[in-house]
Scaffold this motif. Structure first.
Motif, PDB file in Angstrom:
ATOM      1  N   ARG A  30      -0.222  18.984  16.725  1.00 33.11           N
ATOM      2  CA  ARG A  30      -1.323  19.987  16.848  1.00 33.11           C
ATOM      3  C   ARG A  30      -2.724  19.148  17.375  1.00 33.11           C
ATOM      4  O   ARG A  30      -3.652  19.361  18.195  1.00 33.11           O
ATOM      5  CB  ARG A  30      -1.548  20.620  15.729  1.00 33.11           C
ATOM      6  N   GLU A  31      -3.252  17.956  16.792  1.00 28.70           N
ATOM      7  CA  GLU A  31      -4.214  17.163  16.811  1.00 28.70           C
ATOM      8  C   GLU A  31      -4.466  16.649  18.324  1.00 28.70           C
ATOM      9  O   GLU A  31      -5.354  16.557  18.840  1.00 28.70           O
ATOM     10  CB  GLU A  31      -4.228  16.152  15.732  1.00 28.70           C
ATOM     11  N   HIS A  32      -3.175  16.269  18.712  1.00 25.04           N
ATOM     12  CA  HIS A  32      -3.248  15.553  20.064  1.00 25.04           C
ATOM     13  C   HIS A  32      -2.509  16.382  21.355  1.00 25.04           C
ATOM     14  O   HIS A  32      -2.352  15.986  22.314  1.00 25.04           O
ATOM     15  CB  HIS A  32      -2.424  14.251  19.973  1.00 25.04           C
ATOM     16  N   ASP A  33      -2.536  17.830  21.065  1.00 23.70           N
ATOM     17  CA  ASP A  33      -1.748  18.534  22.008  1.00 23.70           C
ATOM     18  C   ASP A  33      -0.513  18.018  22.657  1.00 23.70           C
ATOM     19  O   ASP A  33      -0.354  18.060  23.851  1.00 23.70           O
ATOM     20  CB  ASP A  33      -2.956  18.894  23.180  1.00 23.70           C
ATOM     21  N   LEU A  34       0.444  17.750  21.805  1.00 22.16           N
ATOM     22  CA  LEU A  34       1.597  17.433  22.475  1.00 22.16           C
ATOM     23  C   LEU A  34       2.764  18.393  22.170  1.00 22.16           C
ATOM     24  O   LEU A  34       2.723  19.277  21.191  1.00 22.16           O
ATOM     25  CB  LEU A  34       2.178  16.003  21.480  1.00 22.16           C
ATOM     26  N   THR A  38       0.683  -1.059   0.141  1.00 20.85           N
ATOM     27  CA  THR A  38       0.018  -0.147  -0.067  1.00 20.85           C
ATOM     28  C   THR A  38       0.897   1.576  -0.192  1.00 20.85           C
ATOM     29  O   THR A  38       0.483   2.228  -0.827  1.00 20.85           O
ATOM     30  CB  THR A  38      -0.887   0.104   1.163  1.00 20.85           C
ATOM     31  N   ALA A  39       1.971   1.216   0.729  1.00 19.92           N
ATOM     32  CA  ALA A  39       2.727   2.452   0.713  1.00 19.92           C
ATOM     33  C   ALA A  39       3.687   2.588  -0.462  1.00 19.92           C
ATOM     34  O   ALA A  39       3.727   3.772  -1.090  1.00 19.92           O
ATOM     35  CB  ALA A  39       3.811   2.379   1.837  1.00 19.92           C
ATOM     36  N   GLU A  40       3.909   1.675  -0.966  1.00 18.28           N
ATOM     37  CA  GLU A  40       4.493   1.561  -2.517  1.00 18.28           C
ATOM     38  C   GLU A  40       3.573   2.190  -3.477  1.00 18.28           C
ATOM     39  O   GLU A  40       3.961   3.197  -4.352  1.00 18.28           O
ATOM     40  CB  GLU A  40       5.128   0.466  -2.846  1.00 18.28           C
ATOM     41  N   GLU A  41       2.190   1.977  -3.298  1.00 17.81           N
ATOM     42  CA  GLU A  41       1.301   2.556  -4.484  1.00 17.81           C
ATOM     43  C   GLU A  41       1.138   3.936  -3.801  1.00 17.81           C
ATOM     44  O   GLU A  41       0.846   4.688  -4.911  1.00 17.81           O
ATOM     45  CB  GLU A  41       0.115   1.590  -4.216  1.00 17.81           C
ATOM     46  N   GLU A  42       1.039   4.380  -2.635  1.00 20.42           N
ATOM     47  CA  GLU A  42       0.771   5.801  -2.403  1.00 20.42           C
ATOM     48  C   GLU A  42       2.090   6.613  -2.817  1.00 20.42           C
ATOM     49  O   GLU A  42       1.866   7.510  -3.441  1.00 20.42           O
ATOM     50  CB  GLU A  42       0.620   5.583  -0.869  1.00 20.42           C
ATOM     51  N   ILE A  43       3.224   6.010  -2.561  1.00 19.99           N
ATOM     52  CA  ILE A  43       4.426   6.632  -3.134  1.00 19.99           C
ATOM     53  C   ILE A  43       4.412   7.015  -4.753  1.00 19.99           C
ATOM     54  O   ILE A  43       4.528   8.108  -5.186  1.00 19.99           O
ATOM     55  CB  ILE A  43       5.863   6.025  -2.698  1.00 19.99           C
ATOM     56  N   ALA A  44       3.948   5.793  -5.379  1.00 22.41           N
ATOM     57  CA  ALA A  44       4.001   6.135  -6.899  1.00 22.41           C
ATOM     58  C   ALA A  44       2.898   7.104  -7.369  1.00 22.41           C
ATOM     59  O   ALA A  44       3.233   7.603  -8.349  1.00 22.41           O
ATOM     60  CB  ALA A  44       3.586   4.636  -7.405  1.00 22.41           C
ATOM     61  N   GLU A  45       1.802   7.281  -6.440  1.00 21.54           N
ATOM     62  CA  GLU A  45       0.982   7.973  -6.918  1.00 21.54           C
ATOM     63  C   GLU A  45       0.649   9.472  -6.086  1.00 21.54           C
ATOM     64  O   GLU A  45      -0.047  10.184  -6.301  1.00 21.54           O
ATOM     65  CB  GLU A  45      -0.724   7.319  -6.485  1.00 21.54           C
ATOM     66  N   SER A  46       2.099   9.669  -5.504  1.00 23.04           N
ATOM     67  CA  SER A  46       2.133  10.906  -4.448  1.00 23.04           C
ATOM     68  C   SER A  46       1.173  11.114  -3.720  1.00 23.04           C
ATOM     69  O   SER A  46       0.932  12.275  -3.442  1.00 23.04           O
ATOM     70  CB  SER A  46       2.412  12.096  -5.733  1.00 23.04           C
ATOM     71  N   LYS A  47       0.516  10.187  -3.041  1.00 17.20           N
ATOM     72  CA  LYS A  47      -0.370  10.288  -2.105  1.00 17.20           C
ATOM     73  C   LYS A  47       0.188  10.400  -0.531  1.00 17.20           C
ATOM     74  O   LYS A  47      -0.245   9.324  -0.001  1.00 17.20           O
ATOM     75  CB  LYS A  47      -1.512   9.195  -2.201  1.00 17.20           C
ATOM     76  N   PHE A  48       1.302  11.097  -0.339  1.00 10.22           N
ATOM     77  CA  PHE A  48       1.897  10.989   0.884  1.00 10.22           C
ATOM     78  C   PHE A  48       2.103  12.499   1.168  1.00 10.22           C
ATOM     79  O   PHE A  48       2.229  13.438   0.572  1.00 10.22           O
ATOM     80  CB  PHE A  48       3.062  10.131   1.002  1.00 10.22           C
ATOM     81  N   ALA A  49       2.413  12.587   2.541  1.00 14.72           N
ATOM     82  CA  ALA A  49       2.825  14.181   2.943  1.00 14.72           C
ATOM     83  C   ALA A  49       4.312  13.804   3.758  1.00 14.72           C
ATOM     84  O   ALA A  49       4.572  12.817   4.338  1.00 14.72           O
ATOM     85  CB  ALA A  49       1.721  14.368   4.139  1.00 14.72           C
ATOM     86  N   PRO A  50       5.058  14.867   3.623  1.00 14.54           N
ATOM     87  CA  PRO A  50       6.586  14.718   4.097  1.00 14.54           C
ATOM     88  C   PRO A  50       6.294  14.354   5.633  1.00 14.54           C
ATOM     89  O   PRO A  50       5.410  14.950   6.340  1.00 14.54           O
ATOM     90  CB  PRO A  50       6.900  16.058   3.825  1.00 14.54           C
ATOM     91  N   PHE A  51       7.361  13.980   6.426  1.00 13.89           N
ATOM     92  CA  PHE A  51       7.385  13.739   7.596  1.00 13.89           C
ATOM     93  C   PHE A  51       6.924  14.641   8.748  1.00 13.89           C
ATOM     94  O   PHE A  51       6.213  14.734   9.625  1.00 13.89           O
ATOM     95  CB  PHE A  51       8.470  12.851   8.087  1.00 13.89           C
ATOM     96  N   LYS A  52       7.801  15.986   8.344  1.00 11.67           N
ATOM     97  CA  LYS A  52       7.667  16.991   9.168  1.00 11.67           C
ATOM     98  C   LYS A  52       6.241  17.408   9.256  1.00 11.67           C
ATOM     99  O   LYS A  52       5.631  18.173  10.148  1.00 11.67           O
ATOM    100  CB  LYS A  52       8.460  18.001   8.736  1.00 11.67           C
ATOM    101  N   GLU A  53       5.571  17.719   8.149  1.00 19.12           N
ATOM    102  CA  GLU A  53       4.436  18.146   8.035  1.00 19.12           C
ATOM    103  C   GLU A  53       3.218  17.207   8.823  1.00 19.12           C
ATOM    104  O   GLU A  53       2.362  17.501   9.718  1.00 19.12           O
ATOM    105  CB  GLU A  53       3.759  18.088   6.758  1.00 19.12           C
ATOM    106  N   THR A  54       3.414  15.811   8.717  1.00 21.29           N
ATOM    107  CA  THR A  54       2.544  14.787   9.353  1.00 21.29           C
ATOM    108  C   THR A  54       2.836  15.063  11.020  1.00 21.29           C
ATOM    109  O   THR A  54       1.917  14.874  11.623  1.00 21.29           O
ATOM    110  CB  THR A  54       3.040  13.658   8.773  1.00 21.29           C
ATOM    111  N   ALA A  55       4.305  15.126  11.418  1.00 23.66           N
ATOM    112  CA  ALA A  55       4.553  15.386  12.870  1.00 23.66           C
ATOM    113  C   ALA A  55       3.960  16.406  13.206  1.00 23.66           C
ATOM    114  O   ALA A  55       3.155  16.510  14.497  1.00 23.66           O
ATOM    115  CB  ALA A  55       6.030  15.403  12.983  1.00 23.66           C
TER     116      ALA A  55
END
Length: 88
Positions: free
Chosen positions: A84-88, A62-79
């Motif tokens: 923000r979502e979990h008040d960390l 699934t991850a390989e498919e997401e990478i091939a289709e550019s359906k991912f966000a960079p780590f820093k944005e996700t972190a």
């Protein structure tokens, strides 16, 4: 190949446990139909490992498919979003 025994053979629990350990895979029947499948601890652990490997492989594919289709966000944005979502 699993060995088949009638459900009444389970009454002698010590002998039945020894049978499962020795044979590793025992099918228990009731009225001629499969009712239970008993596995030794080692066989059960192997089954659990195979299930885990299957889940990991599915996630990798699934991850390989997401990478091939550019359906991912960079780590820093996700972190940042998770913090923000979990008040960390």
């Amino acid at each position: 190949m699993p060995i088949c025994v009638p459900v009444r053979d389970m009454k002698n629990t010590a002998a039945f446990a020894d049978l499962v350990q020795r044979e590793r895979d025992v099918t228990v029947t009731k009225n001629g139909y499969d009712t239970l499948h008993c596995l030794s601890n080692e066989e059960y652990a192997l089954l659990q490992d195979e299930a885990l490997k299957s889940k990991i492989l599915a996630r990798i594919l699934t991850a390989e498919e997401e990478i091939a289709e550019s359906k991912f966000a960079p780590f820093k944005e996700t972190a940042v979003a998770l913090r923000r979502e979990h008040d960390l």
